[in-house]
Scaffold this motif. Structure first.
Motif, mmCIF file in Angstrom:
data_model
loop_
_atom_site.group_PDB
_atom_site.id
_atom_site.type_symbol
_atom_site.label_atom_id
_atom_site.label_comp_id
_atom_site.label_asym_id
_atom_site.label_seq_id
_atom_site.Cartn_x
_atom_site.Cartn_y
_atom_site.Cartn_z
ATOM 1 N N VAL A 1 2.922 -9.905 -0.399
ATOM 2 C CA VAL A 1 3.164 -9.025 -1.547
ATOM 3 C C VAL A 1 2.375 -7.730 -1.400
ATOM 4 O O VAL A 1 2.887 -6.634 -1.659
ATOM 5 N N GLU A 2 1.120 -7.849 -0.952
ATOM 6 C CA GLU A 2 0.276 -6.660 -0.822
ATOM 7 C C GLU A 2 0.767 -5.700 0.249
ATOM 8 O O GLU A 2 0.394 -4.525 0.267
ATOM 9 N N SER A 3 1.608 -6.187 1.156
ATOM 10 C CA SER A 3 2.111 -5.331 2.241
ATOM 11 C C SER A 3 3.378 -4.578 1.852
ATOM 12 O O SER A 3 3.854 -3.718 2.589
ATOM 13 N N LEU A 4 3.962 -4.888 0.686
ATOM 14 C CA LEU A 4 5.227 -4.291 0.281
ATOM 15 C C LEU A 4 5.024 -2.937 -0.405
ATOM 16 O O LEU A 4 3.994 -2.707 -1.038
ATOM 17 N N PRO A 5 6.029 -2.040 -0.313
ATOM 18 C CA PRO A 5 5.919 -0.739 -0.996
ATOM 19 C C PRO A 5 5.999 -0.917 -2.510
ATOM 20 O O PRO A 5 6.753 -1.757 -3.000
ATOM 21 N N ALA A 6 5.207 -0.142 -3.245
ATOM 22 C CA ALA A 6 5.150 -0.319 -4.700
ATOM 23 C C ALA A 6 5.259 1.010 -5.419
ATOM 24 O O ALA A 6 5.018 2.073 -4.845
ATOM 25 N N ILE A 7 5.614 0.921 -6.678
ATOM 26 C CA ILE A 7 5.639 2.090 -7.564
ATOM 27 C C ILE A 7 4.199 2.532 -7.808
ATOM 28 O O ILE A 7 3.315 1.708 -8.049
ATOM 29 N N VAL B 1 11.918 -0.777 -4.039
ATOM 30 C CA VAL B 1 10.473 -1.003 -4.134
ATOM 31 C C VAL B 1 10.210 -2.354 -4.802
ATOM 32 O O VAL B 1 11.094 -2.935 -5.415
ATOM 33 N N TYR B 2 8.979 -2.816 -4.651
ATOM 34 C CA TYR B 2 8.582 -4.081 -5.257
ATOM 35 C C TYR B 2 7.958 -3.780 -6.619
ATOM 36 O O TYR B 2 7.003 -2.997 -6.699
ATOM 37 N N PRO B 3 8.476 -4.328 -7.711
ATOM 38 C CA PRO B 3 7.932 -3.994 -9.035
ATOM 39 C C PRO B 3 6.559 -4.619 -9.248
ATOM 40 O O PRO B 3 6.187 -5.578 -8.587
ATOM 41 N N HIS B 4 5.828 -4.048 -10.158
ATOM 42 C CA HIS B 4 4.561 -4.653 -10.573
ATOM 43 C C HIS B 4 4.874 -5.880 -11.430
ATOM 44 O O HIS B 4 5.920 -5.956 -12.077
#
Length: 791
Positions: A333-339, A508-511
């Motif tokens: 999860v920490e490696s994914l692009p985020a908002i 992107v990966y949501p929070h």
């Protein structure tokens, strides 16, 4: 286990027996010496006898010594056979994932039986472990056997008789070479005693009891010769598998698994050597084989308490796999692009706070800032928010949703019930609509044109926040820019449901914020939710008064009624909760549907309303609306445990309170005292608990003393272990076969496993050198925790 200690014990016993036990008659300290030599081999029964050994009469010491000698001989003859498979060629774990249909050693009936128990492959068959054991060895006598223990005895019949006025009308007096005892039965006719002929030999198995120095068994099993001599495993055979007799289910399953257990000898070890050596654990093949086919040594007490070294190894393994899976998921999860939210987030927060009719507590402020820091880091936030009942978690969710909306992103709030969805929708809309934020509601009862319209507005980005139930994860719903997923009462949802909702974000990966009102001690939370950061709200909003809780007995119920009457006279409302919806022949617990009529008769001039889980969601909404607007007493089941917020309700009466868990009682109590009015909770229990069940009184007393959910959780952890805190989610979320977080020993192993998981991943973050271990993790958790990336 050391054979040297066994040999020393054998040599000593031999010398003690010489010359008609001359040395035994003169020796001092023999019992404790044997105790220290044999503490790894003997059951608690024998160890207790050895502690008292030197104070016992000589004939009893001789009888004990003879029985101990049999155990020593048995252990010596079997230790090599059951502990060493090193010379057998080993196969990688993947070869054990073979479907049961492809196992030629099984008949078609046996394959069908395994599938009926949910066993689909060889690996899961080996991990379908016994839940208890029975010692069918004749390794004790009437005089040495200890009351309260299950034993197998070979006896002969002295006499039998029948007295219809007795609780157990049929009795059989039996003897062995050391003493006499009685077998007692509830036979309806003396004819049932015909098989017990004077002089005949019986082998009986059961719990030995004692009254007035006379030992007896109630309805013991009468064993045949072929049923004697081993320690028998018993499995979880609940459910309809086409076999009516429970004994037959056990026998058939035992025979089938016995064939497959031979494969365990060839499993290649997959845990790191450092781990096995650090904890002195046996290898995987030995552990599985031992538990399915235990040798005839005195280890039944340990096995039934899940304290054998073989069970500890497998419990530890499950907990280690779980910890590794959580850490791997977190790394993914920490490696994914985020908002990334902008620097103006603080400005939006101040605007939000200025519109609130109350002031945020310091813990609420702290949690919001922790979340904003995470959401500005470039990594997806994946956070667990723990907060006590009424601590203001929903306001935190509103604040974050508002800030995301101001940055042009949508939020989805998923809750387990329509009642809670409606509650949140009203709260979000009333506060955020005046701020220009559009809120939508999606539940099962929203259908047809309304649902299509909602879908369109969400897809076009016209709705900023969607609140709903499982309906949110249906295929038809699409978001324009989903930036935040909030899961309320997160223990009601699986990881995959969370994943489906989060995948509705594009590019992107949501929070993600998951919230729980079931307080779990922080150390435990950090272990079982290792893929999440943990934030805590541990302070109630200003103006809230702690609920006053009283423990009452049925005989004091008139006092409760008087109090209820006074509160209603002051314009306040009352909840009354029962454990059952309808009466059951299996229990004498009170039921809501029956007691509802009683409350109507007690207060004929008041509006008494009924609510329970079998009602449809629309009906539940109507009931709650009626109660809020013109109701006085709501008689309910635990359906009101979460999501009910009626400030006028000040009294919670919980009948049969001893049948609820502490965390559930705390949740129910949280339905009152939700305004500046004083809240009251009455825990009503039967009178007989006063004298018969001090543990229950001690447990309920915790609720009387404190309103702090985290303190309650800590106390509950000490008394009952964490199983109650975690609820039914253990089996679904954790996927454990033998580990059970309701056992304190397992909880301690959980902390050890967490440390070891971090150590293993520090050395080998992708488990490149532990291929078989990686495959086992994927087998257990690939779907549950979405771990396809580590394959």
């Amino acid at each position: 286990m050391s054979t040297e200690k066994l040999e020393k014990a054998k040599s000593l016993i031999k010398s003690l027996k010489e010359k008609n036990y001359l040395k035994l008659r003169r020796s001092i300290g023999t019992g404790m010496y044997l105790f220290n030599l044999l503490k790894d081999y003997l059951s608690i029964t024998y160890l207790d006898l050895l502690k008292e050994f030197d104070r016992l009469p000589i004939q009893k010491r001789i009888a004990i010594l003879e029985q101990v000698e049999k155990v020593v001989e048995s252990a010596s003859s079997n230790i090599v056979v059951f502990y060493n498979f090193d010379n057998i060629p080993k196969k990688t774990i993947e070869s054990f994932f073979i479907d049961v249909d492809k196992l030629s050693v099984l008949s078609e009936k046996e394959k069908k039986l395994l599938k009926a128990f949910g066993i689909r492959d060889l690996y899961s068959a080996l991990w379908f472990l016994p839940i208890r054991y029975e010692d069918r060895r004749i390794n004790t006598s009437i005089i040495t056997a200890k009351a309260g223990k299950k034993v197998t005895l070979k006896v002969s019949v002295l006499e039998s008789g029948y007295n219809a006025n007795e609780k157990y009308p049929a009795f059989v007096k039996v003897k062995d070479s050391t003493d006499t005892m009685y077998l007692k039965f509830r036979f309806k006719s003396p004819k049932a005693l015909i098989p017990f002929k004077v002089g005949s030999t019986l082998i009986v198995y059961g719990t030995l009891k004692e009254f007035n120095k006379q030992k007896y068994m109630v309805h013991p099993k009468i064993l045949r010769d072929y049923e004697v001599g081993n320690i028998l495993p018993f499995y979880n055979v609940r459910g309809d598998v086409g076999i009516k007799s429970v004994n037959t289910k056990h026998k058939k399953l035992r025979e089938t698994l016995s064939k497959l257990v031979e494969y365990a000898k060839s499993i290649k070890e997959y845990l790191p050597n450092e781990v096995l050596q650090k904890h002195n654990f046996p290898k995987i093949g030995e552990s599985l084989y031992f538990l399915h086919k235990p040798p005839p040594i005195d280890i039944v007490d340990e096995l039934n308490n899940f304290q054998s070294i073989y069970q500890k190894r497998l419990i530890y393994e499950e907990l280690l796999l779980f910890q590794l899976a959580l850490r791997l998921r977190k790394l993914k999860v920490e490696s994914l692009p985020a908002i990334v939210i902008g620097s103006d987030a603080q400005e939006h927060l101040e605007n939000f706070k200025s519109r609130l009719p109350f002031k945020l507590t310091l813990p609420q402020e702290k949690v919001i800032h922790e979340a904003l820091e995470s959401m500005s880091s470039g990594k997806p936030m994946n956070r667990l928010l723990q907060g006590d009942v009424g601590s203001g978690k929903t306001v935190v969710a509103m604040a974050l949703s508002y800030i995301l909306a101001k940055h042009g992103y949508q939020s989805a709030v998923m809750v387990p019930t329509e009642i809670l969805a409606f509650q949140h929708y009203k709260n979000f809309e009333s506060l955020l609509s005046p701020m220009g934020i559009k809120v939508g509601l999606l539940v099962g009862s929203v259908k047809g044109v309304r649902r299509k319209s909602l879908y369109k507005h969400v897809k076009d980005g016209d709705i900023d926040i969607v609140i709903g139930t499982h309906a949110l994860i249906q295929e038809g719903l699409e978001f324009k820019k989903l930036g935040l997923v909030i899961i309320d009462e997160q223990h009601r949802f699986g990881v995959l449901q969370r994943k489906i909702l989060m995948e509705k974000a594009k590019g992107v990966y949501p929070h993600c914020l998951v919230m729980s009102a079931t307080p779990i001690p922080r150390t435990l939370a950090l272990s079982i939710y290792g893929d999440l950061d943990v934030s805590i709200i541990d302070q109630l909003p200003q103006g809230r008064k702690p609920v006053i809780t009283r423990l009452m007995f049925d005989s004091e119920f008139e006092r409760v009624l008087e109090f209820v009457k006074r509160e209603m006279q002051q314009g306040n409302k009352v909840y009354v909760v029962y454990p059952l919806i309808e009466e059951s022949e299996k229990t004498d617990l009170k039921a809501a549907t029956v007691e509802y009529k009683r409350w109507q008769s007690l207060f004929p001039d008041r509006n008494v309303i009924l609510l329970h889980g079998k009602m449809k969601d629309e009906q539940k909404q109507e009931v709650l609306k009626e109660f809020k607007e013109k109701g006085h007493i709501l008689v309910s089941t635990t359906v009101i445990e979460v999501g009910i917020d009626i400030p006028e309700a000040t009294v919670m009466v919980i009948e049969s309170a001893h049948k609820f868990g502490l965390s559930q009682l705390h949740q129910l109590r949280g339905r009152v005292g939700r305004s500046d009015k004083q809240g009251f909770c009455f825990l009503v229990v039967p009178d007989n608990i006063k004298n018969q069940d001090s543990d229950t009184l001690k447990r309920l007393g915790i609720l009387v003393r404190t309103n702090d959910g985290f303190k309650i959780a800590e106390e509950d952890l000490k008394i009952r272990g964490p199983g109650e805190l975690l609820g039914a989610s253990q089996s679904g979320y954790f996927g454990f076969n033998i580990a059970n977080l309701n056992r304190l020993l397992d909880t301690k192993l959980l902390q050890v496993a967490k440390e070891d998981a971090l150590f293993i991943l520090e050395k080998d973050s992708k488990l490149a050198n532990l291929v078989d271990l990686k495959k086992v993790i994927l087998k257990r958790y690939s779907q549950k925790l979405d771990l396809g990336h580590i394959a």
